[in-house]
Design a protein around this motif. Structure first.
Motif, short mmCIF file in Angstrom:
data_model
loop_
_atom_site.label_atom_id
_atom_site.label_comp_id
_atom_site.label_asym_id
_atom_site.label_seq_id
_atom_site.Cartn_x
_atom_site.Cartn_y
_atom_site.Cartn_z
N ASP A 23 49.74 8.74 5.76
CA ASP A 23 48.64 9.70 5.51
C ASP A 23 47.82 9.34 3.96
O ASP A 23 48.71 8.81 3.35
N VAL A 24 46.56 9.31 4.32
CA VAL A 24 45.92 8.63 3.19
C VAL A 24 44.81 9.51 2.82
O VAL A 24 44.16 10.32 3.35
N ASP A 25 44.25 9.61 1.27
CA ASP A 25 43.06 10.01 0.84
C ASP A 25 42.43 8.76 0.44
O ASP A 25 42.65 7.91 -0.07
N ASN A 26 41.06 8.77 0.92
CA ASN A 26 40.06 7.76 0.94
C ASN A 26 38.85 8.25 0.00
O ASN A 26 38.45 9.17 0.05
N ASN A 27 38.53 7.43 -1.06
CA ASN A 27 37.03 7.48 -1.60
C ASN A 27 36.02 7.02 -0.68
O ASN A 27 35.70 5.75 -0.13
N VAL A 28 35.24 7.74 -0.16
CA VAL A 28 33.71 7.29 0.14
C VAL A 28 32.80 7.55 -0.86
O VAL A 28 32.58 8.58 -1.66
N TRP A 29 31.98 6.45 -1.15
CA TRP A 29 30.84 6.40 -2.26
C TRP A 29 29.57 6.04 -1.53
O TRP A 29 29.24 5.51 -0.53
N ILE A 30 28.56 7.08 -2.24
CA ILE A 30 27.25 6.96 -1.85
C ILE A 30 26.50 6.59 -2.96
O ILE A 30 26.23 7.31 -3.92
N VAL A 31 25.70 5.56 -2.87
CA VAL A 31 24.80 5.12 -3.55
C VAL A 31 23.34 5.24 -3.37
O VAL A 31 22.89 4.95 -2.20
N GLY A 32 22.44 6.06 -4.21
CA GLY A 32 21.05 6.29 -3.62
C GLY A 32 20.40 7.05 -4.56
O GLY A 32 20.84 7.51 -5.63
N ASP A 33 19.11 7.72 -4.28
CA ASP A 33 18.55 8.79 -4.88
C ASP A 33 18.17 9.96 -4.01
O ASP A 33 18.70 10.02 -2.84
N ASP A 34 17.12 10.73 -4.07
CA ASP A 34 16.81 11.78 -3.34
C ASP A 34 16.40 11.25 -1.81
O ASP A 34 16.35 12.41 -1.28
N SER A 35 15.74 10.12 -1.75
CA SER A 35 15.23 9.96 -0.42
C SER A 35 15.88 8.92 0.49
O SER A 35 15.89 8.89 1.67
N ARG A 56 18.70 12.54 3.40
CA ARG A 56 18.26 11.37 3.14
C ARG A 56 18.20 10.36 4.14
O ARG A 56 19.04 10.59 4.95
N THR A 57 17.39 9.10 4.23
CA THR A 57 17.29 8.03 5.02
C THR A 57 18.86 7.06 4.61
O THR A 57 18.93 6.67 3.39
N ALA A 78 26.88 6.14 12.04
CA ALA A 78 25.77 5.31 12.49
C ALA A 78 25.21 6.07 13.69
O ALA A 78 24.04 5.96 13.49
N ALA A 79 25.75 6.45 14.67
CA ALA A 79 25.18 7.28 15.97
C ALA A 79 24.44 8.43 15.29
O ALA A 79 23.26 8.61 16.00
N ARG A 80 24.89 9.13 14.34
CA ARG A 80 24.04 10.28 13.72
C ARG A 80 22.88 9.96 13.12
O ARG A 80 21.95 10.52 13.02
N THR A 81 22.81 8.74 12.25
CA THR A 81 21.97 8.46 11.33
C THR A 81 21.13 6.95 11.66
O THR A 81 20.08 7.11 11.07
N GLY A 82 21.53 6.30 12.57
CA GLY A 82 20.72 5.13 13.06
C GLY A 82 21.08 4.08 12.00
O GLY A 82 20.30 2.96 12.16
N ALA A 83 21.85 4.29 11.00
CA ALA A 83 22.12 3.36 9.97
C ALA A 83 23.00 2.22 10.41
O ALA A 83 23.82 2.41 11.35
N PRO A 84 22.66 0.82 10.09
CA PRO A 84 23.53 -0.24 10.79
C PRO A 84 24.81 -0.24 9.90
O PRO A 84 24.86 0.08 8.71
N ILE A 85 25.80 -0.82 10.62
CA ILE A 85 27.18 -0.95 10.09
C ILE A 85 27.47 -2.27 9.49
O ILE A 85 26.86 -3.34 10.34
#
Length: 210
Positions: A23-35, A56-57, A78-85
């Motif tokens: 069992d693990v807890d992971n840090n997810v980091w989001i870098v960006g602005d309002d858009s 946001r995009t 990726a499927a939800r957002t269309g973002a590349p992995i």
């Protein structure tokens, strides 16, 4: 003055390798602005990450390495957002253990720069914890995202397949300790630290490896 900011999410799940599961807890980091934003390590919970992103995009899902707990939610996000992995190709063997039918969309290379919200994230290839492990250095934010290469108090684990202790120590010594000492180290698990706080421990790690 940059409008970019760093957001932090903790998600929970399991890490599996070499026949064991923890069992693990992971840090997810989001870098960006309002858009727009990038996600560093889509761990465990695509719904929670998507909720944090809002409307946001998402420009990219960046994988610091391909252990399952750091990539398990990447295809769904990726499927939800269309973002590349994006993943360093040296970690494809690990990736395929978790997602055999879905390859990453692009490669990370040492020195590559990813742009989001007016800041640059520079890819530093830091093998050792995994062959394709990378860190992401954002000088404008005085931050390096280290995945599982460097934690508060020491390097990432190297006791399992695809890992190598002398290699991770060399990666930290040559790539991370070369950064300004005040740089905040934002890790894949646990609390953040700074380059300066970790530098004195390096000789201890080297000694421990012999």
């Amino acid at each position: 003055m940059t409008a970019a900011r760093i957001e932090h999410l903790v998600t929970s799940g399991t890490f599996s390798l070499d026949g064991g599961t923890w069992d693990v807890d992971n840090n997810v980091w989001i870098v960006g602005d309002d858009s727009e934003a990038v996600v560093i390590d889509a761990a465990h919970d695509a719904d929670a990450i998507a909720e944090a992103l809002g409307d946001r995009t998402l420009r990219a899902i960046v994988c610091t390495h391909a252990h399952n707990d750091h990539i398990d939610a990447a295809p769904a996000l990726a499927a939800r957002t269309g973002a590349p992995i994006l993943l360093h190709p040296d970690d494809l063997p690990l990736w395929k253990q978790t997602h055999p039918d879905r390859l990453p969309d692009g490669e990370l290379t040492d020195g590559q720069q990813l742009s989001v919200a007016g800041v640059e994230l520079t890819v530093l290839h830091t093998p050792g914890h995994a062959p394709g492990a990378v860190c992401l250095y954002a000088p404008e934010l005085d931050t390096v995202f280290t995945g599982d290469t460097l934690f508060q108090g020491g390097p990432g684990a190297t006791g399992r397949s695809f890992s190598h202790f002398p290699t991770i120590v060399e990666s930290i010594r040559t790539r991370l300790l070369a950064l300004p000492r005040e740089t905040t180290v934002r890790t894949g698990h646990g609390d953040s630290t700074t380059v300066g706080a970790e530098a004195p421990h390096l000789q201890e790690w080297i000694d421990r490896g012999h």
